[in-house]
Design a protein around this motif. Structure first.
Motif, PDB file in Angstrom:
ATOM      1  N   THR A  33       0.872  -1.183   0.000  1.00 50.67           N
ATOM      2  CA  THR A  33       0.000   0.000   0.000  1.00 50.67           C
ATOM      3  C   THR A  33       0.903   1.224   0.000  1.00 50.67           C
ATOM      4  O   THR A  33       0.990   1.938   1.000  1.00 50.67           O
ATOM      5  CB  THR A  33      -0.923  -0.017   1.229  1.00 50.67           C
TER       6      THR A  33
ATOM      7  N   ASP B 281       0.675   0.148  -5.700  1.00 53.70           N
ATOM      8  CA  ASP B 281      -0.491   0.997  -5.449  1.00 53.70           C
ATOM      9  C   ASP B 281      -1.380   0.971  -6.675  1.00 53.70           C
ATOM     10  O   ASP B 281      -0.880   0.952  -7.806  1.00 53.70           O
ATOM     11  CB  ASP B 281      -0.084   2.440  -5.125  1.00 53.70           C
TER      12      ASP B 281
ATOM     13  N   ASP C  67      -3.346   3.370  -7.405  1.00 52.17           N
ATOM     14  CA  ASP C  67      -3.581   4.767  -7.747  1.00 52.17           C
ATOM     15  C   ASP C  67      -2.386   5.324  -8.524  1.00 52.17           C
ATOM     16  O   ASP C  67      -1.292   5.480  -7.968  1.00 52.17           O
ATOM     17  CB  ASP C  67      -3.784   5.563  -6.452  1.00 52.17           C
TER      18      ASP C  67
ATOM     19  N   VAL D 118      -7.594   4.357   3.708  1.00 53.22           N
ATOM     20  CA  VAL D 118      -7.382   5.442   2.741  1.00 53.22           C
ATOM     21  C   VAL D 118      -6.085   6.166   3.071  1.00 53.22           C
ATOM     22  O   VAL D 118      -5.737   6.334   4.239  1.00 53.22           O
ATOM     23  CB  VAL D 118      -8.586   6.410   2.753  1.00 53.22           C
TER      24      VAL D 118
ATOM     25  N   GLN E 244      -5.134  10.649  -0.582  1.00 50.81           N
ATOM     26  CA  GLN E 244      -6.519  10.576  -1.047  1.00 50.81           C
ATOM     27  C   GLN E 244      -7.441  11.401  -0.166  1.00 50.81           C
ATOM     28  O   GLN E 244      -8.396  12.017  -0.651  1.00 50.81           O
ATOM     29  CB  GLN E 244      -6.947   9.106  -1.093  1.00 50.81           C
TER      30      GLN E 244
ATOM     31  N   MET F 262      -9.978   4.430  -5.413  1.00 52.04           N
ATOM     32  CA  MET F 262      -8.537   4.485  -5.188  1.00 52.04           C
ATOM     33  C   MET F 262      -7.780   4.403  -6.510  1.00 52.04           C
ATOM     34  O   MET F 262      -6.619   4.791  -6.588  1.00 52.04           O
ATOM     35  CB  MET F 262      -8.101   3.377  -4.246  1.00 52.04           C
TER      36      MET F 262
ATOM     37  N   ARG G 227     -16.444   4.246   0.880  1.00 51.88           N
ATOM     38  CA  ARG G 227     -15.101   4.003   0.357  1.00 51.88           C
ATOM     39  C   ARG G 227     -14.781   2.511   0.323  1.00 51.88           C
ATOM     40  O   ARG G 227     -14.240   1.993  -0.663  1.00 51.88           O
ATOM     41  CB  ARG G 227     -14.074   4.715   1.237  1.00 51.88           C
TER      42      ARG G 227
ATOM     43  N   ASN H 191     -14.281   0.360  -3.301  1.00 51.26           N
ATOM     44  CA  ASN H 191     -12.990  -0.260  -3.594  1.00 51.26           C
ATOM     45  C   ASN H 191     -12.923  -1.743  -3.240  1.00 51.26           C
ATOM     46  O   ASN H 191     -11.854  -2.346  -3.357  1.00 51.26           O
ATOM     47  CB  ASN H 191     -11.887   0.520  -2.876  1.00 51.26           C
TER      48      ASN H 191
ATOM     49  N   GLU I 177     -12.800  -3.334  -0.531  1.00 49.33           N
ATOM     50  CA  GLU I 177     -11.600  -3.473   0.280  1.00 49.33           C
ATOM     51  C   GLU I 177     -11.503  -4.786   1.054  1.00 49.33           C
ATOM     52  O   GLU I 177     -10.425  -5.376   1.150  1.00 49.33           O
ATOM     53  CB  GLU I 177     -11.479  -2.277   1.232  1.00 49.33           C
TER      54      GLU I 177
END
Length: 319
Positions: free
Chosen positions: A33, A56, A58, A107, A111, A131, A213, A217, A219
């Motif tokens: 991450t 990542d 992003d 997060v 972000q 993300m 979120r 995503n 997650e």
């Protein structure tokens, strides 16, 4: 565009947990991450023997982290991927095993702090929350999910006591006008959450934004795949270190770590026969938390739960 800040949580403790696995020439850490690269920078600065592979999803984070870590040359490699794609990332780089994997979940500072991303509730912004750059947005969730599904998301991922009331209001209000910006959602939350509840537990939008979120995503599903992949990738003497910020995340991590550190030998047996040792040992006792001093300096540390395991044998866990 706002400039992001970056304050890694429990930085010194994380580096201390990683160091024993990385203090040999050519040792490899996967920073699963990467974010803005704060943890990676500390490892590369303090542990001269370490290389870092930073993952990542992003592209903006990769660009910023890459610039920050450029002074370390080929000791850093950035890869755009979701962290459950760890096996593919390692295969593409020709690596069978690595010496450490770090997850700093949730997060990133970037972000949260870049208004245009729509993660923060403090400023009006488009309801995006992705993300990466593909897939559904938070606006899509709010405008298309049924009241029952919205209730589930807010209750399970946000631990929101007023999930059903909020979901009903969202469905009612989107008929009048679809949700596109965070400011309107925050106004709705202030209207629907009773005043006594708004005065405790932080900002009244915090739980709803967290839930959206995590849904956008995917997650938990990603983490459910990623932790076993990290465990399988670790060489003997290597470590997996995880910082979680949500009880559901921490529960998944705890279960995975318990499974690989538990002995299968009957508890009344006076010794563990050779070949029956657990593949991993716990490095942390339970989950570690941030100190009051760190929380005061960095409020995002308030909910962190830190866990780590170390591989002691190749037996017992499929590679």
């Amino acid at each position: 565009m706002n400039s992001p800040r970056h304050v890694p949580v429990l930085l010194d403790r994380v580096v201390a947990l990683l160091a024993p696995a990385l203090e040999r020439d050519g040792a490899v850490l996967v920073d699963a991450t990467l974010g803005l690269g704060g943890h990676s920078e500390a490892v590369l600065s303090r542990i001269a023997t370490a290389r870092v592979i930073g993952i990542d999803r992003d592209p903006a984070a990769l660009e910023l982290a890459g610039a920050r870590l450029e002074p370390f040359g080929d000791r850093f490699t950035g890869v755009q991927a979701v962290y459950d794609e760890l096996p593919d990332v390692l295969a593409d780089l020709g690596l069978d095993r690595v010496d450490a994997v770090l997850f700093d979940l949730g997060v990133s500072s970037m972000q949260l702090d870049v208004r245009e991303r729509g993660f923060a509730y403090a400023e009006d912004a488009p309801l995006d929350m992705r993300m990466g750059s593909t897939g559904m947005t938070a606006a899509d969730v709010l405008n298309t999910y049924s009241a029952a599904d919205l209730t589930r998301v807010l209750r399970d991922y946000g631990e929101e006591k007023f999930a059903r009331k909020i979901a009903g209001a969202v469905v009612r209000e989107r008929e009048r006008e679809p949700f596109t910006r965070s400011g309107r959602l925050v106004e709705l939350l202030y209207a629907e959450i009773p005043a006594p509840a708004r005065r405790t537990g932080g900002h009244p939008a915090k739980r709803t934004f967290q839930a959206l979120r995590m849904e956008v995503n995917d997650e938990l599903a990603v983490l459910r795949r990623a932790i076993p992949a990290a465990i399988a990738a670790i060489a003997v003497g290597g470590r997996v270190v995880v910082e979680s910020y949500h009880s559901l995340e921490d529960r998944l991590v705890k279960q995975a770590f318990t499974a690989v550190t538990a002995s299968t030998v009957p508890p009344d047996m006076p010794f563990v026969p050779a070949g029956h040792e657990p593949a991993f040992r716990l490095v942390t006792r339970g989950s570690e938390k941030a100190t009051p001093a760190e929380i005061s300096e960095n409020p995002r540390a308030a909910s962190v739960r830190l866990r780590a395991v170390e591989r002691v044998t190749d037996k017992g866990v499929a590679a």
